[in-house]
Design an enzyme around this catalytic site. Structure first.
Site, PDB file in Angstrom:
ATOM      1  N   HIS A 201      64.188 -11.995 -32.732  1.00  0.00           N
ATOM      2  CA  HIS A 201      63.984 -12.648 -34.031  1.00  0.00           C
ATOM      3  C   HIS A 201      62.530 -12.631 -34.497  1.00  0.00           C
ATOM      4  O   HIS A 201      62.232 -13.093 -35.590  1.00  0.00           O
ATOM      5  CB  HIS A 201      64.485 -14.096 -34.004  1.00  0.00           C
ATOM      6  CG  HIS A 201      63.607 -15.005 -33.210  1.00  0.00           C
ATOM      7  ND1 HIS A 201      63.695 -15.110 -31.851  1.00  0.00           N
ATOM      8  CD2 HIS A 201      62.609 -15.847 -33.584  1.00  0.00           C
ATOM      9  CE1 HIS A 201      62.803 -15.969 -31.418  1.00  0.00           C
ATOM     10  NE2 HIS A 201      62.115 -16.433 -32.443  1.00  0.00           N
TER      11      HIS A 201
HETATM   12  C1  UD1 Z   1      61.144 -20.333 -35.949  1.00  0.00           C
HETATM   13  C2  UD1 Z   1      59.787 -20.511 -35.271  1.00  0.00           C
HETATM   14  C3  UD1 Z   1      59.735 -19.651 -34.015  1.00  0.00           C
HETATM   15  C4  UD1 Z   1      60.930 -19.902 -33.126  1.00  0.00           C
HETATM   16  C5  UD1 Z   1      62.218 -19.695 -33.927  1.00  0.00           C
HETATM   17  C6  UD1 Z   1      63.468 -19.954 -33.100  1.00  0.00           C
HETATM   18  C7  UD1 Z   1      57.830 -20.936 -36.720  1.00  0.00           C
HETATM   19  C8  UD1 Z   1      56.642 -20.317 -37.318  1.00  0.00           C
HETATM   20  N1  UD1 Z   1      58.699 -20.088 -36.127  1.00  0.00           N
HETATM   21  O1  UD1 Z   1      61.193 -19.000 -36.412  1.00  0.00           O
HETATM   22  O2  UD1 Z   1      58.557 -19.957 -33.308  1.00  0.00           O
HETATM   23  O3  UD1 Z   1      60.908 -19.023 -32.024  1.00  0.00           O
HETATM   24  O4  UD1 Z   1      62.174 -20.599 -35.038  1.00  0.00           O
HETATM   25  O5  UD1 Z   1      64.619 -19.852 -33.875  1.00  0.00           O
HETATM   26  O6  UD1 Z   1      57.991 -22.126 -36.787  1.00  0.00           O
HETATM   27  N2  UD1 Z   1      67.310 -20.079 -41.375  1.00  0.00           N
HETATM   28  C9  UD1 Z   1      68.661 -20.336 -41.433  1.00  0.00           C
HETATM   29  N3  UD1 Z   1      69.108 -21.491 -40.866  1.00  0.00           N
HETATM   30  C10 UD1 Z   1      68.284 -22.366 -40.257  1.00  0.00           C
HETATM   31  C11 UD1 Z   1      66.906 -22.088 -40.193  1.00  0.00           C
HETATM   32  C12 UD1 Z   1      66.440 -20.929 -40.748  1.00  0.00           C
HETATM   33  O7  UD1 Z   1      69.435 -19.559 -41.976  1.00  0.00           O
HETATM   34  O8  UD1 Z   1      68.767 -23.401 -39.758  1.00  0.00           O
HETATM   35  C13 UD1 Z   1      66.800 -18.839 -41.970  1.00  0.00           C
HETATM   36  C14 UD1 Z   1      65.650 -19.128 -42.922  1.00  0.00           C
HETATM   37  O9  UD1 Z   1      66.115 -19.269 -44.207  1.00  0.00           O
HETATM   38  C15 UD1 Z   1      64.775 -17.906 -42.753  1.00  0.00           C
HETATM   39  C16 UD1 Z   1      65.057 -17.444 -41.341  1.00  0.00           C
HETATM   40  O10 UD1 Z   1      66.246 -18.069 -40.922  1.00  0.00           O
HETATM   41  O11 UD1 Z   1      65.172 -16.883 -43.632  1.00  0.00           O
HETATM   42  C17 UD1 Z   1      63.913 -17.770 -40.435  1.00  0.00           C
HETATM   43  O12 UD1 Z   1      63.743 -19.188 -40.230  1.00  0.00           O
HETATM   44  P1  UD1 Z   1      62.311 -19.871 -39.978  1.00  0.00           P
HETATM   45  O13 UD1 Z   1      62.447 -21.276 -39.551  1.00  0.00           O
HETATM   46  O14 UD1 Z   1      61.443 -19.534 -41.128  1.00  0.00           O
HETATM   47  O15 UD1 Z   1      61.670 -19.096 -38.786  1.00  0.00           O
HETATM   48  P2  UD1 Z   1      62.292 -18.541 -37.463  1.00  0.00           P
HETATM   49  O16 UD1 Z   1      62.245 -17.060 -37.559  1.00  0.00           O
HETATM   50  O17 UD1 Z   1      63.595 -19.191 -37.142  1.00  0.00           O
END
Ligand code: UD1
Length: 365
Positions: A201
């Site tokens: 991811h």
């Molecule tokens: C975040 C953390 C990372 C961790 C990871 C585990 C930061 C900078 N990054 O990254 O350290 O390893 O979580 O999962 O804090 N989304 C959903 N549902 C959710 C949450 C997010 O669909 O419940 C989508 C968001 O819209 C976005 C993508 O997933 O498009 C990424 O989510 P985001 O929280 O921005 O960062 P992660 O890549 O999950």
């Protein structure tokens, strides 16, 4: 003492669970749990509260997704109100996610004491958002609770006073040890005994279409000799969809939604090899003695390489194939458990916070 914990994203939940439990048994402690809502999907959040038996959050900030600036700022705005209302004596922040740094900035400006669980880890790669979060959080925290000894050198190099650093061990391993007996395989019809577990991811792997394409093609090659279970993170799912990529051999590669904690533990334990870019899985495989190949050029958890079962393969897909082959031939790397990855880190944290006068400042083992 009023202790307030802040969590927001999946990797925080397995860290807060044992620390919250350790404080529950201590007299004179009141606890507040704040969930920022950085992760809000049921399979990235709710299932962890349930399986790890974390109490329902006292405060939910419901910030949701956004750019890094928007998400961090939104957490700060809402969390400042929480601190002003609740007035904790100490705020515990976990790991390196945006919720960690946002809460830390708020507390530092309000003069509220901060303890950082999993302090001092460094990848030395400032293109990683988590590295920025780690650097800022550690500069501002009052107590730095480190999981491994090399973290101390990193902090001293950055000018952190030695007296703030406490070597307590790894809280992730507390959770792992407690819940390993309950680990359960998800039902995956057609999956045999031998498989690789894959998770990806990191923006550096999934946001660049060419890199992602090369990784997915390599997984297809690996699957010819080893079945693959691939729980797909929402970020990765979106990127695979926009590439228009489809795995053709669906009886060899099983893509499934993100799993719960107990399922992830069982998958790791049974896997021939884990291929990942996650920080947590690098640690859990070392604790379980399962070979891990990390698809990153660096790691903030070097102890998993020096002591544990982890090998960095970067984005060199030939190396990944070679290392998978070695592991399948039974020539995988062995490892040993790092110091203080013993299941007692959270109790040490409670000790050092509640009785700083009787706990030696550096080694609290
Ligand atoms: C975040 C953390 C990372 C961790 C990871 C585990 C930061 C900078 N990054 O990254 O350290 O390893 O979580 O999962 O804090 N989304 C959903 N549902 C959710 C949450 C997010 O669909 O419940 C989508 C968001 O819209 C976005 C993508 O997933 O498009 C990424 O989510 P985001 O929280 O921005 O960062 P992660 O890549 O999950």
């Amino acid at each position: 003492m009023h202790v307030l914990h802040v969590v927001g994203a999946r990797p925080n939940f397995m860290k807060v669970a044992p620390v919250h439990a350790a404080f529950r048994g201590r007299p004179g402690v009141r606890q507040t749990l704040v969930h920022t809502g950085q992760h809000y999907d049921a399979n990235l959040s709710d299932i962890f509260f349930e399986q790890l038996q974390i109490p329902r959050p006292d405060v939910s900030l419901e910030v949701g997704s956004g750019s890094h600036a928007v998400q961090t700022a939104e957490i700060m705005i809402r969390f400042e109100k929480t601190i002003l209302e609740r007035k904790p004596d100490l705020v515990l922040v976990y790991g390196d996610v945006n919720s960690t740094v946002a809460a830390t900035l708020v507390c530092a400006k309000l003069g509220t004491k901060i303890a950082h669980v999993e302090a001092g880890l460094r990848s030395f790669d400032r293109t990683m958002p988590e590295e920025i979060n780690r650097l800022v959080t550690d500069q501002l925290a009052d107590m730095l609770l480190i999981p491994s000894e090399e973290a101390e050198e990193n902090l001293l190099r950055e000018g952190v006073a030695r007296g703030k650093i406490h070597f307590v061990g790894n809280v992730m391993i507390d959770t792992l040890r407690t819940l390993l007996p309950q680990a359960r395989m998800p039902e995956i019809p057609g999956l045999g005994d031998k498989f690789a577990l894959v998770t990806l991811h990191r923006p550096s792997n999934v946001d660049e279409p060419e890199t992602l394409q090369r990784i997915l093609e390599t997984l297809t090659t690996i699957s010819e000799s080893l079945q693959i279970v691939f729980p797909v993170h929402p970020r990765t799912k979106a990127r695979i969809e926009s590439l228009g990529f489809h795995f053709e051999n669906s009886n060899r590669i099983f893509t499934i939604p993100p799993t719960g904690y107990l399922e992830c533990l069982a998958l790791q334990q049974r896997a021939v090899v884990v291929v990942t870019d996650s920080g947590g899985l690098q640690e859990e495989t070392t604790a379980l003695g399962v070979p891990c190949l990390t698809v990153r050029e660096n790691t903030e958890r070097p102890i998993t390489v020096t002591h544990g079962t982890n090998t960095l393969v970067g984005t060199d897909m030939k190396l990944l194939l070679k290392e998978v082959g070695k592991i399948q031939a039974g020539r995988g790397k062995g490892g040993r458990i790092p110091p203080l990855w013993d299941g007692c880190a959270s109790e040490r944290i409670a000790d050092v916070i509640l009785h700083p006068q009787i706990i030696p400042l550096r080694k609290v083992a």
